[in-house]
Design a protein around this motif. Structure first.
Motif, PDB file in Angstrom:
ATOM      1  N   GLY A  53       0.760  -1.239   0.000  1.00  0.00           N
ATOM      2  CA  GLY A  53       0.000   0.000   0.000  1.00  0.00           C
ATOM      3  C   GLY A  53       0.788   1.284   0.000  1.00  0.00           C
ATOM      4  O   GLY A  53       0.243   2.328   0.316  1.00  0.00           O
ATOM      5  N   HIS A  54       2.041   1.250  -0.324  1.00  0.00           N
ATOM      6  CA  HIS A  54       2.836   2.480  -0.283  1.00  0.00           C
ATOM      7  C   HIS A  54       3.581   2.698  -1.597  1.00  0.00           C
ATOM      8  O   HIS A  54       4.803   2.786  -1.626  1.00  0.00           O
ATOM      9  CB  HIS A  54       3.815   2.434   0.891  1.00  0.00           C
ATOM     10  CG  HIS A  54       3.130   2.280   2.211  1.00  0.00           C
ATOM     11  ND1 HIS A  54       2.352   3.262   2.762  1.00  0.00           N
ATOM     12  CD2 HIS A  54       3.063   1.222   3.062  1.00  0.00           C
ATOM     13  CE1 HIS A  54       1.850   2.837   3.916  1.00  0.00           C
ATOM     14  NE2 HIS A  54       2.264   1.602   4.117  1.00  0.00           N
ATOM     15  N   GLY A  55       2.816   2.846  -2.679  1.00  0.00           N
ATOM     16  CA  GLY A  55       3.415   3.085  -3.981  1.00  0.00           C
ATOM     17  C   GLY A  55       3.742   4.548  -4.194  1.00  0.00           C
ATOM     18  O   GLY A  55       3.352   5.420  -3.408  1.00  0.00           O
ATOM     19  N   ASP A  56       4.448   4.828  -5.269  1.00  0.00           N
ATOM     20  CA  ASP A  56       4.871   6.194  -5.582  1.00  0.00           C
ATOM     21  C   ASP A  56       3.696   7.150  -5.770  1.00  0.00           C
ATOM     22  O   ASP A  56       3.812   8.341  -5.504  1.00  0.00           O
ATOM     23  CB  ASP A  56       5.733   6.205  -6.851  1.00  0.00           C
ATOM     24  CG  ASP A  56       7.056   5.478  -6.645  1.00  0.00           C
ATOM     25  OD1 ASP A  56       7.495   5.338  -5.482  1.00  0.00           O
ATOM     26  OD2 ASP A  56       7.635   5.050  -7.661  1.00  0.00           O
ATOM     27  N   ALA A  57       2.558   6.663  -6.237  1.00  0.00           N
ATOM     28  CA  ALA A  57       1.400   7.524  -6.503  1.00  0.00           C
ATOM     29  C   ALA A  57       0.515   7.723  -5.274  1.00  0.00           C
ATOM     30  O   ALA A  57      -0.474   8.449  -5.331  1.00  0.00           O
ATOM     31  CB  ALA A  57       0.573   6.938  -7.644  1.00  0.00           C
ATOM     32  N   GLU A  58       0.859   7.114  -4.166  1.00  0.00           N
ATOM     33  CA  GLU A  58       0.028   7.161  -2.962  1.00  0.00           C
ATOM     34  C   GLU A  58      -0.298   8.584  -2.507  1.00  0.00           C
ATOM     35  O   GLU A  58      -1.432   8.873  -2.128  1.00  0.00           O
ATOM     36  CB  GLU A  58       0.712   6.409  -1.821  1.00  0.00           C
ATOM     37  CG  GLU A  58      -0.064   6.467  -0.527  1.00  0.00           C
ATOM     38  CD  GLU A  58       0.650   5.790   0.624  1.00  0.00           C
ATOM     39  OE1 GLU A  58      -0.037   5.374   1.562  1.00  0.00           O
ATOM     40  OE2 GLU A  58       1.900   5.685   0.600  1.00  0.00           O
ATOM     41  N   SER A  59       0.653   9.483  -2.572  1.00  0.00           N
ATOM     42  CA  SER A  59       0.440  10.830  -2.032  1.00  0.00           C
ATOM     43  C   SER A  59      -0.635  11.617  -2.772  1.00  0.00           C
ATOM     44  O   SER A  59      -1.241  12.507  -2.206  1.00  0.00           O
ATOM     45  CB  SER A  59       1.753  11.614  -2.042  1.00  0.00           C
ATOM     46  OG  SER A  59       2.189  11.812  -3.371  1.00  0.00           O
ATOM     47  N   GLY A  60      -0.920  11.280  -4.018  1.00  0.00           N
ATOM     48  CA  GLY A  60      -1.931  12.006  -4.773  1.00  0.00           C
ATOM     49  C   GLY A  60      -3.324  11.416  -4.699  1.00  0.00           C
ATOM     50  O   GLY A  60      -4.233  11.877  -5.383  1.00  0.00           O
ATOM     51  N   LEU A  61      -3.521  10.428  -3.847  1.00  0.00           N
ATOM     52  CA  LEU A  61      -4.806   9.743  -3.781  1.00  0.00           C
ATOM     53  C   LEU A  61      -5.664  10.241  -2.629  1.00  0.00           C
ATOM     54  O   LEU A  61      -5.147  10.635  -1.585  1.00  0.00           O
ATOM     55  CB  LEU A  61      -4.583   8.235  -3.639  1.00  0.00           C
ATOM     56  CG  LEU A  61      -3.792   7.582  -4.765  1.00  0.00           C
ATOM     57  CD1 LEU A  61      -3.532   6.114  -4.443  1.00  0.00           C
ATOM     58  CD2 LEU A  61      -4.515   7.723  -6.085  1.00  0.00           C
ATOM     59  N   GLU A  62      -6.976  10.190  -2.814  1.00  0.00           N
ATOM     60  CA  GLU A  62      -7.907  10.593  -1.765  1.00  0.00           C
ATOM     61  C   GLU A  62      -7.874   9.623  -0.588  1.00  0.00           C
ATOM     62  O   GLU A  62      -8.055  10.009   0.551  1.00  0.00           O
ATOM     63  CB  GLU A  62      -9.340  10.640  -2.316  1.00  0.00           C
ATOM     64  CG  GLU A  62      -9.577  11.746  -3.316  1.00  0.00           C
ATOM     65  CD  GLU A  62     -10.994  11.717  -3.860  1.00  0.00           C
ATOM     66  OE1 GLU A  62     -11.902  11.201  -3.176  1.00  0.00           O
ATOM     67  OE2 GLU A  62     -11.188  12.210  -4.967  1.00  0.00           O
ATOM     68  N   GLN A  63      -7.680   8.348  -0.887  1.00  0.00           N
ATOM     69  CA  GLN A  63      -7.680   7.307   0.136  1.00  0.00           C
ATOM     70  C   GLN A  63      -6.404   6.494  -0.010  1.00  0.00           C
ATOM     71  O   GLN A  63      -5.984   6.188  -1.128  1.00  0.00           O
ATOM     72  CB  GLN A  63      -8.895   6.408  -0.072  1.00  0.00           C
ATOM     73  CG  GLN A  63      -9.004   5.319   0.942  1.00  0.00           C
ATOM     74  CD  GLN A  63     -10.293   4.528   0.745  1.00  0.00           C
ATOM     75  OE1 GLN A  63     -11.177   4.943   0.031  1.00  0.00           O
ATOM     76  NE2 GLN A  63     -10.368   3.389   1.392  1.00  0.00           N
ATOM     77  N   ALA A  64      -5.803   6.136   1.099  1.00  0.00           N
ATOM     78  CA  ALA A  64      -4.571   5.333   1.063  1.00  0.00           C
ATOM     79  C   ALA A  64      -4.874   3.969   0.456  1.00  0.00           C
ATOM     80  O   ALA A  64      -5.866   3.335   0.812  1.00  0.00           O
ATOM     81  CB  ALA A  64      -4.008   5.172   2.466  1.00  0.00           C
ATOM     82  N   PRO A  65      -4.041   3.488  -0.456  1.00  0.00           N
ATOM     83  CA  PRO A  65      -4.235   2.165  -1.042  1.00  0.00           C
ATOM     84  C   PRO A  65      -4.125   1.074   0.022  1.00  0.00           C
ATOM     85  O   PRO A  65      -3.329   1.169   0.955  1.00  0.00           O
ATOM     86  CB  PRO A  65      -3.097   2.032  -2.051  1.00  0.00           C
ATOM     87  CG  PRO A  65      -2.668   3.422  -2.331  1.00  0.00           C
ATOM     88  CD  PRO A  65      -2.893   4.183  -1.056  1.00  0.00           C
TER      89      PRO A  65
END
Length: 140
Positions: A53-65
């Protein structure tokens, strides 16, 4: 947590099978890719290379993967393969929310028979089955 019923999965996969005839045969597909390769190309940006759940795109998401290595744990120790298949495909029913995209586009390739938990057999894109199998193998 809401779960996807087998009936909803059957309806979603039937709709997907019906739309398969509309897919341009020149569409990008690769029937030889493994679940790990497909995961790396389609999932790791958000869920991370290790699926925790900690991919490079995580910071731009509304909800944490989600941590995809804990699917079985969150389901009482059983891997809910039908629900995972529906989620990866992008079925928009109960439990589908947030930034999770659908992956219908990787379903344009070869179909294989998927047997649901209640014994129904459904022609399903091999790529989706490969990803589900890969995720099942990652469970802790």
């Amino acid at each position: 947590m809401k779960t996807i019923t087998t009936e909803a999965l059957v309806l979603a996969l039937a709709a997907m099978a019906g739309l398969a005839g509309c897919v341009d045969e020149t569409a990008r597909r690769d029937d030889s890719k493994s679940g790990s390769m497909l995961f790396a190309e389609n999932c790791a940006a958000c869920h991370g290379a290790n699926a925790r759940g900690h991919g490079d795109a995580e910071s731009g998401l509304e909800q944490a993967p989600a941590d995809l290595t804990l699917i079985s744990e969150r389901n009482g120790g059983t891997f809910p393969a039908d629900d995972v298949l529906a989620k990866v495909h992008g079925y928009g029913g109960p439990g589908h929310f947030g930034d999770m995209p659908d992956f219908e586009d990787i379903g344009a390739g070869k179909k294989v028979m998927w047997e649901t938990q209640n014994g129904q057999k459904i022609a399903t894109p091999r790529a989706l089955v490969e990803i589900v199998g890969y995720l099942e193998g990652l469970q802790r």
